[in-house]
Enzyme design. Structure first.
Site, PDB file in Angstrom:
ATOM      1  N   LYS A   1       0.834  -1.205   0.000  1.00 23.96           N
ATOM      2  CA  LYS A   1       0.000   0.000   0.000  1.00 23.96           C
ATOM      3  C   LYS A   1       0.866   1.252   0.000  1.00 23.96           C
ATOM      4  O   LYS A   1       0.534   2.233  -0.657  1.00 23.96           O
ATOM      5  CB  LYS A   1      -0.933   0.017   1.218  1.00 23.96           C
ATOM      6  CG  LYS A   1      -2.091  -0.950   1.105  1.00 23.96           C
ATOM      7  CD  LYS A   1      -3.146  -0.624   2.154  1.00 23.96           C
ATOM      8  CE  LYS A   1      -4.231  -1.688   2.198  1.00 23.96           C
ATOM      9  NZ  LYS A   1      -5.174  -1.459   3.309  1.00 23.96           N
TER      10      LYS A   1
ATOM     11  N   LYS B   1      -5.550 -10.949  -6.413  1.00 21.30           N
ATOM     12  CA  LYS B   1      -6.789 -11.130  -5.664  1.00 21.30           C
ATOM     13  C   LYS B   1      -7.798 -10.057  -6.053  1.00 21.30           C
ATOM     14  O   LYS B   1      -7.415  -8.947  -6.434  1.00 21.30           O
ATOM     15  CB  LYS B   1      -6.526 -11.121  -4.151  1.00 21.30           C
ATOM     16  CG  LYS B   1      -6.244  -9.758  -3.579  1.00 21.30           C
ATOM     17  CD  LYS B   1      -6.316  -9.760  -2.045  1.00 21.30           C
ATOM     18  CE  LYS B   1      -6.032  -8.343  -1.550  1.00 21.30           C
ATOM     19  NZ  LYS B   1      -6.203  -8.163  -0.111  1.00 21.30           N
TER      20      LYS B   1
ATOM     21  N   LYS C   1     -10.715  -3.847  -4.144  1.00 23.25           N
ATOM     22  CA  LYS C   1     -11.313  -2.588  -4.603  1.00 23.25           C
ATOM     23  C   LYS C   1     -10.304  -1.735  -5.345  1.00 23.25           C
ATOM     24  O   LYS C   1     -10.675  -0.814  -6.050  1.00 23.25           O
ATOM     25  CB  LYS C   1     -11.965  -1.810  -3.456  1.00 23.25           C
ATOM     26  CG  LYS C   1     -11.280  -1.923  -2.136  1.00 23.25           C
ATOM     27  CD  LYS C   1     -12.276  -2.238  -1.026  1.00 23.25           C
ATOM     28  CE  LYS C   1     -11.531  -2.832   0.171  1.00 23.25           C
ATOM     29  NZ  LYS C   1     -12.351  -3.534   1.102  1.00 23.25           N
TER      30      LYS C   1
HETATM   31  P1  TYM Z   1     -10.494  -6.345   4.177  1.00 26.54           P
HETATM   32  O1  TYM Z   1     -11.511  -5.323   4.483  1.00 26.54           O
HETATM   33  O2  TYM Z   1      -9.487  -6.058   3.141  1.00 26.54           O
HETATM   34  O3  TYM Z   1     -11.166  -7.697   3.796  1.00 26.54           O
HETATM   35  C1  TYM Z   1     -12.207  -8.264   4.591  1.00 26.54           C
HETATM   36  C2  TYM Z   1     -12.168  -9.781   4.509  1.00 26.54           C
HETATM   37  O4  TYM Z   1     -12.341 -10.197   3.160  1.00 26.54           O
HETATM   38  C3  TYM Z   1     -11.269 -11.045   2.784  1.00 26.54           C
HETATM   39  N1  TYM Z   1     -10.954 -10.797   1.381  1.00 26.54           N
HETATM   40  C4  TYM Z   1     -10.947 -11.756   0.442  1.00 26.54           C
HETATM   41  N2  TYM Z   1     -11.201 -13.064   0.513  1.00 26.54           N
HETATM   42  C5  TYM Z   1     -11.137 -13.763  -0.615  1.00 26.54           C
HETATM   43  N3  TYM Z   1     -10.805 -13.237  -1.822  1.00 26.54           N
HETATM   44  C6  TYM Z   1     -10.548 -11.923  -1.932  1.00 26.54           C
HETATM   45  N4  TYM Z   1     -10.262 -11.411  -3.133  1.00 26.54           N
HETATM   46  C7  TYM Z   1     -10.613 -11.105  -0.760  1.00 26.54           C
HETATM   47  N5  TYM Z   1     -10.419  -9.783  -0.528  1.00 26.54           N
HETATM   48  C8  TYM Z   1     -10.638  -9.622   0.792  1.00 26.54           C
HETATM   49  C9  TYM Z   1     -10.122 -10.660   3.702  1.00 26.54           C
HETATM   50  O5  TYM Z   1      -9.199 -11.714   3.865  1.00 26.54           O
HETATM   51  C10 TYM Z   1     -10.817 -10.352   4.994  1.00 26.54           C
HETATM   52  O6  TYM Z   1     -11.062 -11.521   5.747  1.00 26.54           O
HETATM   53  N6  TYM Z   1      -7.314  -5.730   7.913  1.00 26.54           N
HETATM   54  C11 TYM Z   1      -8.603  -6.284   7.574  1.00 26.54           C
HETATM   55  C12 TYM Z   1      -9.730  -5.717   8.395  1.00 26.54           C
HETATM   56  C13 TYM Z   1      -9.537  -5.872   9.860  1.00 26.54           C
HETATM   57  C14 TYM Z   1      -9.680  -7.071  10.594  1.00 26.54           C
HETATM   58  C15 TYM Z   1      -9.417  -6.707  11.938  1.00 26.54           C
HETATM   59  C16 TYM Z   1     -10.002  -8.379  10.255  1.00 26.54           C
HETATM   60  C17 TYM Z   1      -9.225  -4.875  10.725  1.00 26.54           C
HETATM   61  N7  TYM Z   1      -9.154  -5.394  11.974  1.00 26.54           N
HETATM   62  C18 TYM Z   1      -9.456  -7.672  12.958  1.00 26.54           C
HETATM   63  C19 TYM Z   1     -10.038  -9.326  11.272  1.00 26.54           C
HETATM   64  C20 TYM Z   1      -9.766  -8.965  12.606  1.00 26.54           C
HETATM   65  C21 TYM Z   1      -8.890  -5.946   6.122  1.00 26.54           C
HETATM   66  O7  TYM Z   1      -8.434  -4.967   5.601  1.00 26.54           O
HETATM   67  O8  TYM Z   1      -9.752  -6.772   5.526  1.00 26.54           O
END
Ligand code: TYM
Length: 332
Positions: free
Chosen positions: A112, A195, A198
């Protein structure tokens, strides 16, 4: 019952198919077996430049999509991160336990930061993984259901839990990463080795849950495949076709072998038509329910306030333990 916790960022116009199949579908199932806390990490959303009005809208939108996708607010605790100040408070303590080099090795930060230009990246982006560790450790959960891309962040949370425990005494539960084996990763339809995210290069690679169904079907029909004609699952040699197969099997629950067998002698066009149908059927009711929930934002806000109160009961107890063990003078 054992406790789980997870969250999805309120960025993007809506959740995308990767969030839905990689996370939400699994979260919904886990509610039967576990005590679940699901939250919206809005503090994380400001680690990159953002529009205030958009963030506010997207936070409600994300909450509505959780509920529309099947999160049951009677059984699970649904809340917004910024409503529970203990997240930011614990994050500071954990940041002070993290090495600068250790934080610099987080691959998501490196990616990022490279995208924003290293000097323009915020220090918040650098602290992101420690805030995430705080999100988790505050609730002393048994496990954290996430996609494969969050594995390294989970590892850091485990390391920090162990480090705190050994330095200051048993305080945190070391959480397990619960990463579903097949649905763990959904790829970009136009660039099926990246992957789905967004920040996709082409909007045609990304399917949002609130997209118009016709547009969704069109994107699926123009998904990148390969020059062969045989439908089979091979992530390395056939990433596009394998991604389409994964999407179907995650939604329908059909196992991969029998799914592949059902395409014997059929063309890629058949597969794409089926994927489009299955996806549209799965997301249409979620879109409709989300829109319905958003017509009454005050009801949604009330649900979130109730969730935050429940979450704070747990979080404030953990933070009190942490403050005491670290040696902060108790406030009278
Ligand atoms: P985020 O918002 O990027 O994604 C949320 C969840 O979706 C999953 N994910 C995917 N799974 C399969 N294929 C994809 N292309 C794909 N893109 C996203 C991610 O693995 C995730 O499970 N840092 C985290 C948010 C967060 C969090 C936390 C999660 C903040 N604090 C505490 C768990 C516990 C994030 O940015 O996820």
């Amino acid at each position: 019952r054992q406790r789980l916790l997870s969250g999805m960022q309120p960025s993007g116009d809506s959740l995308h198919l990767g969030n839905y199949l990689g996370a939400l579908v699994n979260w919904v199932k886990l509610q039967d077996q576990y005590e679940c806390l699901y939250f919206i990490p809005d503090l994380h959303a400001i680690t990159v430049p953002h529009e205030p009005a958009e963030l506010l809208h997207r936070t409600r939108l994300t909450a509505a999509q959780y509920i529309a996708g099947g999160i049951d607010v009677e059984r699970s605790t649904l809340f917004v991160q910024s409503h529970v100040p203990e997240h930011a408070q614990l994050a500071w303590v954990l940041t002070c336990l993290t090495g600068f080099g250790e934080a610099s090795r987080m691959t998501q930060f490196k990616d990022k930061a490279a995208r924003h230009g290293h000097d323009a990246a915020s220090a918040g982006l650098f602290m992101y993984p420690m805030l995430m560790a705080a999100d988790i450790l505050l609730y002393r959960p048994y496990g954290v259901p996430v996609g494969e891309d969050q594995r390294q962040h989970l590892e850091l949370a485990r390391t920090l839990a162990q480090r705190f425990n050994s330095r200051f005494g048993e305080t945190f539960v070391v959480p397990e990463a619960l990463i579903p084996p097949t649905s763990a990763k959904i790829y970009d339809l136009q660039n099926p080795t990246a992957k789905m995210s967004k920040s996709a290069e082409s909007p045609n690679g990304l399917i949002n849950l609130l997209d118009d169904p016709k547009a969704t079907a069109k994107k699926i029909k123009s998904a990148v495949t390969d020059a062969e004609t045989v439908v089979r699952f091979d992530r390395e040699a056939k990433p596009g076709v394998s991604n389409l197969l994964t999407i179907i099997s995650t939604i329908t629950g059909e196992d991969m072998d029998s799914l592949v067998a059902s395409y014997e002698g059929k063309m890629y066009g058949h597969l794409k038509t089926d994927v489009a149908q299955v996806v549209v059927d799965a997301v249409a009711p979620i879109k409709a329910r989300t829109e319905e929930l958003l017509t009454d934002p005050s009801e949604l806000d009330r649900l979130l306030a109730r969730g935050a109160a429940k979450a704070r009961e747990i979080a404030s107890r953990t933070l009190a333990d942490v403050y005491e063990r670290v040696g902060f003078l108790p406030a009278l």
